[in-house]
Design an enzyme around this catalytic site. Sequence first.
Site, PDB file in Angstrom:
ATOM      1  N   ALA A 117       0.862  -1.188   0.000  1.00  0.00           N
ATOM      2  CA  ALA A 117       0.000   0.000   0.000  1.00  0.00           C
ATOM      3  C   ALA A 117       0.895   1.234   0.000  1.00  0.00           C
ATOM      4  O   ALA A 117       2.105   1.139   0.217  1.00  0.00           O
ATOM      5  CB  ALA A 117      -0.906   0.002   1.234  1.00  0.00           C
ATOM      6  N   LYS A 118       0.336   2.352  -0.284  1.00  0.00           N
ATOM      7  CA  LYS A 118       1.074   3.630  -0.213  1.00  0.00           C
ATOM      8  C   LYS A 118       0.065   4.750  -0.135  1.00  0.00           C
ATOM      9  O   LYS A 118      -1.083   4.597  -0.552  1.00  0.00           O
ATOM     10  CB  LYS A 118       1.933   3.811  -1.468  1.00  0.00           C
ATOM     11  CG  LYS A 118       3.107   4.727  -1.266  1.00  0.00           C
ATOM     12  CD  LYS A 118       4.220   3.983  -0.573  1.00  0.00           C
ATOM     13  CE  LYS A 118       5.464   4.814  -0.390  1.00  0.00           C
ATOM     14  NZ  LYS A 118       6.553   3.986   0.160  1.00  0.00           N
ATOM     15  N   GLY A 119       0.488   5.896   0.394  1.00  0.00           N
ATOM     16  CA  GLY A 119      -0.430   7.020   0.470  1.00  0.00           C
ATOM     17  C   GLY A 119       0.332   8.317   0.546  1.00  0.00           C
ATOM     18  O   GLY A 119       1.563   8.329   0.605  1.00  0.00           O
TER      19      GLY A 119
END
Length: 461
Positions: A117-119
């Site tokens: 995931a990444k944000g």
Amino acid sequence: MNDAETGAASGLPEELDPLHITREQFNRARAHLEGFKRGLIEFFEVPKRTISVCFPVEMEDGSVRTFHGYRVLHSRVLGPGKGGIRYHPELTRREVAALAALMTWKCAIVKVPFGGAKGGVVCDPKDLTETDLRRITRRFITELGDNIGPHIDIPAPDLYTNEQTMAWIYDTYDILHAGGNNRPVVTGKPLDLGGSVGRREATGYGAFLVTERFLELAPPPGFGGLKGARVAIQGYGQVGVAAAEAFRAAGAKIIALGDSQGAILEEEGLDLEAVAAQKREHGTLVGLPESRTLTNEDLLALDCDILIPAALGNQIHSDNAGAVQAKLIVEAANAPVTPAADDILSARGITVLPDILVNAGGVTVSYFEWVQNIENEEWDLEEVNRRLRQRLRRGVDAVVECWQEIKGGATLPLDNHQEPAAESGAAETPRVERRPDLRTAALVVAVRRVARATLKRGIWP
Ligand code: NAD
């Protein structure tokens, strides 16, 4: 991946578009894997979930500003989502999606039971006060709501976010979800809030551990070892500082360091304590007495043994790869070398140790922090580093073993017990046209592990 899923194209030249790059790298690995069930490959090419939010923040100066934030979950096959949150003015949804996919492969290489995931939030922390950053963080996490959680998706620090940002994330989530042990919702926290010793240094130290093991197994021709090796590092943040210290402790000379303002060079080796004081007092490395000032472009082209990009993506590309003089590039940053540059460097005999292996130390110790939080345990630094070393060395061993196999021209079966390709309707295996590099080998290891897990779980329903 199409734009409807990932947002409008970034407007960058095609080869520098982050999703184009990850797809190109993925296709290079795919060329060495056979036996994919028809259609399975598409599942790995698109993120499982993309969240895009807009929110207002009342700034410390009394004005109201609207911010855009993203959280992309690429895969939950191996476990809950895991990945950093970055604050940067040029952040795009496509970049976040590309980095989320890298996280999936990274976790698989070091056998950490997380998906990718990444944000991030589009903002320039250099123009924001601490109060502004706290409000942006709290509002962003509130907008993400139940899409993050200790067993759902677990953020961590990344570019221009740090332990303080993680503390605000924990606090916000905990206020919204009172009544449970919420510490495992985020990693990279301060020690006072359940952070792990060794986490801050884990990515930079891990880059060293990976390099050390790789040099034991497959040193590039003419490479004289770490003792006395001349090292140049782009980036003097969490990763660059720890990498510099770890390489120096092994006897290497850190001859150059760079930050966003420029770079400094000292052929006899920089005094890292003086460098730290310079950064503390002046906010930049540039101007360190008795050092020469360079541009970041000059730093990348320095005559050195090891070049460590530890700042931004796309730093070594088709236009400057021909100027690189290092024998070994250690990708501590995410995606600093483009596929076109990979080809140029490979043709010039320069080895690139890829990001998904090199910087996996960060997520590995994040995993240790998560385990300690769940068990209400506190490991000491020796324990953390012993486990880190073991996992990273195993990761390197798997990648190098795979590299030797695919260099020999082998295409690797996805699963020993799979149906024959013709019966499973497998997609045609693309033809291998280039000499496989370590990035391709690392991806082959990772994709194979995730693909096997996917098929073992079974496609629902
Ligand atoms: P950081 O914000 O602590 O430091 C970033 C550094 O890059 C700073 O020294 C900054 O001055 C420098 N920089 C910014 N713009 C630059 C430019 N245009 N040219 C040269 N230098 C520039 O970030 P970090 O946590 O050290 O992360 C660095 C890289 O490592 C990022 O690519 C990140 O995604 C990757 N990474 C970090 C972790 C982690 O645990 N922090 C884990 C895996 C990967």
